[in-house]
Design a protein around this motif. Structure first.
Motif, PDB file in Angstrom:
ATOM      1  N   THR A  31      10.510   6.646  -0.670  1.00  0.00           N
ATOM      2  CA  THR A  31       9.736   7.590  -1.473  1.00  0.00           C
ATOM      3  C   THR A  31      10.367   7.718  -2.852  1.00  0.00           C
ATOM      4  O   THR A  31      11.579   7.886  -2.971  1.00  0.00           O
ATOM      5  CB  THR A  31       9.719   8.980  -0.802  1.00  0.00           C
ATOM      6  OG1 THR A  31       9.365   8.844   0.582  1.00  0.00           O
ATOM      7  CG2 THR A  31       8.728   9.905  -1.475  1.00  0.00           C
ATOM      8  N   VAL A  32       9.549   7.653  -3.892  1.00  0.00           N
ATOM      9  CA  VAL A  32      10.056   7.764  -5.260  1.00  0.00           C
ATOM     10  C   VAL A  32       9.182   8.723  -6.054  1.00  0.00           C
ATOM     11  O   VAL A  32       8.054   9.037  -5.665  1.00  0.00           O
ATOM     12  CB  VAL A  32      10.093   6.392  -5.969  1.00  0.00           C
ATOM     13  CG1 VAL A  32      11.004   5.427  -5.217  1.00  0.00           C
ATOM     14  CG2 VAL A  32       8.696   5.795  -6.113  1.00  0.00           C
ATOM     15  N   MET A  84       4.615  11.861  -6.343  1.00  0.00           N
ATOM     16  CA  MET A  84       5.352  11.227  -5.268  1.00  0.00           C
ATOM     17  C   MET A  84       4.617   9.978  -4.826  1.00  0.00           C
ATOM     18  O   MET A  84       3.411  10.005  -4.598  1.00  0.00           O
ATOM     19  CB  MET A  84       5.494  12.206  -4.099  1.00  0.00           C
ATOM     20  CG  MET A  84       6.329  11.728  -2.930  1.00  0.00           C
ATOM     21  SD  MET A  84       5.558  10.680  -1.673  1.00  0.00           S
ATOM     22  CE  MET A  84       4.059  11.462  -1.234  1.00  0.00           C
ATOM     23  N   VAL A  85       5.352   8.860  -4.711  1.00  0.00           N
ATOM     24  CA  VAL A  85       4.789   7.612  -4.221  1.00  0.00           C
ATOM     25  C   VAL A  85       5.630   7.154  -3.034  1.00  0.00           C
ATOM     26  O   VAL A  85       6.854   7.044  -3.144  1.00  0.00           O
ATOM     27  CB  VAL A  85       4.754   6.527  -5.318  1.00  0.00           C
ATOM     28  CG1 VAL A  85       4.286   5.191  -4.749  1.00  0.00           C
ATOM     29  CG2 VAL A  85       3.831   6.966  -6.461  1.00  0.00           C
ATOM     30  N   GLN A  86       4.965   6.876  -1.915  1.00  0.00           N
ATOM     31  CA  GLN A  86       5.661   6.558  -0.658  1.00  0.00           C
ATOM     32  C   GLN A  86       5.006   5.348   0.003  1.00  0.00           C
ATOM     33  O   GLN A  86       3.778   5.217   0.000  1.00  0.00           O
ATOM     34  CB  GLN A  86       5.585   7.773   0.274  1.00  0.00           C
ATOM     35  CG  GLN A  86       6.315   7.634   1.591  1.00  0.00           C
ATOM     36  CD  GLN A  86       6.212   8.910   2.405  1.00  0.00           C
ATOM     37  OE1 GLN A  86       5.219   9.149   3.093  1.00  0.00           O
ATOM     38  NE2 GLN A  86       7.231   9.768   2.304  1.00  0.00           N
ATOM     39  N   GLY A 137       8.886  16.611  -5.795  1.00  0.00           N
ATOM     40  CA  GLY A 137      10.342  16.490  -5.861  1.00  0.00           C
ATOM     41  C   GLY A 137      11.006  16.728  -4.520  1.00  0.00           C
ATOM     42  O   GLY A 137      11.983  16.061  -4.168  1.00  0.00           O
ATOM     43  N   ARG A 138      10.465  17.647  -3.723  1.00  0.00           N
ATOM     44  CA  ARG A 138      11.035  17.921  -2.405  1.00  0.00           C
ATOM     45  C   ARG A 138      10.786  16.738  -1.459  1.00  0.00           C
ATOM     46  O   ARG A 138      11.622  16.451  -0.598  1.00  0.00           O
ATOM     47  CB  ARG A 138      10.439  19.209  -1.838  1.00  0.00           C
ATOM     48  CG  ARG A 138      10.859  20.443  -2.608  1.00  0.00           C
ATOM     49  CD  ARG A 138      10.193  21.712  -2.099  1.00  0.00           C
ATOM     50  NE  ARG A 138      10.437  22.788  -3.031  1.00  0.00           N
ATOM     51  CZ  ARG A 138      11.550  23.514  -3.072  1.00  0.00           C
ATOM     52  NH1 ARG A 138      12.528  23.265  -2.208  1.00  0.00           N
ATOM     53  NH2 ARG A 138      11.710  24.467  -3.968  1.00  0.00           N
ATOM     54  N   ARG A 163       0.854  -1.183   0.000  1.00  0.00           N
ATOM     55  CA  ARG A 163       0.000   0.000   0.000  1.00  0.00           C
ATOM     56  C   ARG A 163       0.890   1.233   0.000  1.00  0.00           C
ATOM     57  O   ARG A 163       1.939   1.249   0.656  1.00  0.00           O
ATOM     58  CB  ARG A 163      -0.922  -0.010   1.211  1.00  0.00           C
ATOM     59  CG  ARG A 163      -1.875   1.177   1.296  1.00  0.00           C
ATOM     60  CD  ARG A 163      -2.906   0.994   2.383  1.00  0.00           C
ATOM     61  NE  ARG A 163      -3.839  -0.088   2.056  1.00  0.00           N
ATOM     62  CZ  ARG A 163      -4.892  -0.399   2.779  1.00  0.00           C
ATOM     63  NH1 ARG A 163      -5.154   0.279   3.893  1.00  0.00           N
ATOM     64  NH2 ARG A 163      -5.693  -1.375   2.414  1.00  0.00           N
ATOM     65  N   VAL A 164       0.466   2.256  -0.729  1.00  0.00           N
ATOM     66  CA  VAL A 164       1.301   3.449  -0.853  1.00  0.00           C
ATOM     67  C   VAL A 164       0.449   4.705  -0.729  1.00  0.00           C
ATOM     68  O   VAL A 164      -0.776   4.668  -0.867  1.00  0.00           O
ATOM     69  CB  VAL A 164       2.043   3.481  -2.208  1.00  0.00           C
ATOM     70  CG1 VAL A 164       2.928   2.254  -2.373  1.00  0.00           C
ATOM     71  CG2 VAL A 164       1.068   3.606  -3.374  1.00  0.00           C
ATOM     72  N   VAL A 165       1.143   5.804  -0.480  1.00  0.00           N
ATOM     73  CA  VAL A 165       0.560   7.141  -0.574  1.00  0.00           C
ATOM     74  C   VAL A 165       1.040   7.742  -1.885  1.00  0.00           C
ATOM     75  O   VAL A 165       2.232   7.683  -2.209  1.00  0.00           O
ATOM     76  CB  VAL A 165       1.004   8.024   0.607  1.00  0.00           C
ATOM     77  CG1 VAL A 165       0.518   9.458   0.426  1.00  0.00           C
ATOM     78  CG2 VAL A 165       0.491   7.458   1.918  1.00  0.00           C
ATOM     79  N   TYR A 166       0.111   8.298  -2.640  1.00  0.00           N
ATOM     80  CA  TYR A 166       0.426   8.863  -3.957  1.00  0.00           C
ATOM     81  C   TYR A 166      -0.054  10.307  -3.998  1.00  0.00           C
ATOM     82  O   TYR A 166      -1.232  10.588  -3.772  1.00  0.00           O
ATOM     83  CB  TYR A 166      -0.252   8.011  -5.035  1.00  0.00           C
ATOM     84  CG  TYR A 166      -0.367   8.623  -6.413  1.00  0.00           C
ATOM     85  CD1 TYR A 166       0.739   9.142  -7.088  1.00  0.00           C
ATOM     86  CD2 TYR A 166      -1.612   8.652  -7.068  1.00  0.00           C
ATOM     87  CE1 TYR A 166       0.620   9.673  -8.363  1.00  0.00           C
ATOM     88  CE2 TYR A 166      -1.744   9.169  -8.343  1.00  0.00           C
ATOM     89  CZ  TYR A 166      -0.634   9.691  -8.988  1.00  0.00           C
ATOM     90  OH  TYR A 166      -0.750  10.215 -10.247  1.00  0.00           O
ATOM     91  N   LYS A 167       0.869  11.231  -4.271  1.00  0.00           N
ATOM     92  CA  LYS A 167       0.536  12.651  -4.369  1.00  0.00           C
ATOM     93  C   LYS A 167       0.889  13.133  -5.769  1.00  0.00           C
ATOM     94  O   LYS A 167       2.055  13.411  -6.061  1.00  0.00           O
ATOM     95  CB  LYS A 167       1.300  13.469  -3.323  1.00  0.00           C
ATOM     96  CG  LYS A 167       1.001  13.092  -1.883  1.00  0.00           C
ATOM     97  CD  LYS A 167       1.795  13.959  -0.915  1.00  0.00           C
ATOM     98  CE  LYS A 167       1.561  13.568   0.530  1.00  0.00           C
ATOM     99  NZ  LYS A 167       2.360  14.412   1.470  1.00  0.00           N
TER     100      LYS A 167
END
Length: 258
Positions: free
Chosen positions: A77-78, A88-90, A57-58, A35-39
């Motif tokens: 985080t990638v 961003m995917v974390q 990017g930050r 499971r991931v967080v995606y922004k």
């Protein structure tokens, strides 16, 4: 070697974090127990002092700094494509359920600080009752506070410190970090003016040595050269004067604090 699903798996949206100021989606990686967080970048709300389209990017750059220090504070985080485009995917962090005691960062009746906690300030809650803002006197949280100084975190809220089921303390939401100008805003002021442990300084020395090499090259794809130089300057300043800073602005704590 099999592909890393964090970087390559298709993502299926299963929910949204509605309290976030930017679009923050919870996803599952197809074909993997992940499971991931995606922004997504397209969901970022423009900020006058942080250029539009750079928050993701930050987040990744902050993780790269944390990883170079050898500190497992920020979940992996990638920057990659997702259902709404690049973002961003974390890795998602499973957290400890609320217990009987206070959270890592919490409020308590004014002056009634529990054992093992530090008071940051006293204020009035929304009902007008005097309360103390407190945080745990925990070396895992202290390391997060040092990281925030290094990456110049402008938004360390109480809810951004997670008590992981794996026994680690994680920090999330690093979209407004790494600015060239001093912007440190954090709820973790309990160690202000106190020395930084030698083992943390050793890790910071490693970071300083790594910045001119491959680490700096990776960061250059995410933040500006001036921001990389400012990161190095903050790290060297801590080595020269290994003491946690004191609040120096009129708004040293983000609002809301949670």
């Amino acid at each position: 070697m099999s592909a890393d699903p964090l970087r390559t798996a298709d993502l299926t949206v299963i929910g949204q974090v509605t309290t976030a100021s930017n679009i923050t989606l919870v996803c599952e990686a197809d074909g993997a127990d992940l499971r991931v967080v995606y922004k997504p970048i397209r969901g970022e709300r423009p900020l006058w002092d942080f250029p539009d389209g750079t928050l993701a990017g930050r987040e990744v750059a902050s993780y790269q700094v944390c990883a170079a220090l050898g500190w497992e504070v920020i979940p992996e985080t990638v920057l990659r494509d997702g259902p709404l485009g690049p973002g961003m995917v974390q890795r998602w962090i499973e957290t400890v359920e609320d217990g009987d005691g206070p959270d890592l960062v919490d409020l308590c009746p004014a002056g009634q600080v529990p054992e093992g906690f530090r008071e940051v300030l006293r204020a009035l809650d929304p009902a007008g009752h005097p309360v103390s803002l407190i945080h745990a006197e925990d070396p895992r949280l202290h390391r997060m506070a040092v990281l925030d100084v290094l990456i110049n975190n402008a938004d360390r809220k109480g809810g951004h410190a997670l008590d992981g089921l794996d026994g680690r303390v994680y920090g999330v939401d690093h979209g407004i970090c790494l600015h060239t100008e001093p912007k440190l805003r954090t709820v973790l002021w309990g160690w202000a003016g106190e020395p930084i442990a030698d083992e943390l300084l050793t890790d910071i020395t490693v970071l300083v040595k790594a910045l001119p090499g491959e680490l700096g090259e990776r960061l250059a794809e995410l933040i500006t050269d001036a921001e990389i130089e400012a990161l190095g300057a903050r790290a060297r300043a801590l080595l020269d004067h290994p003491v946690m800073p004191l609040p120096s602005s009129q708004r040293p704590i983000p609002w809301p604090a949670f």
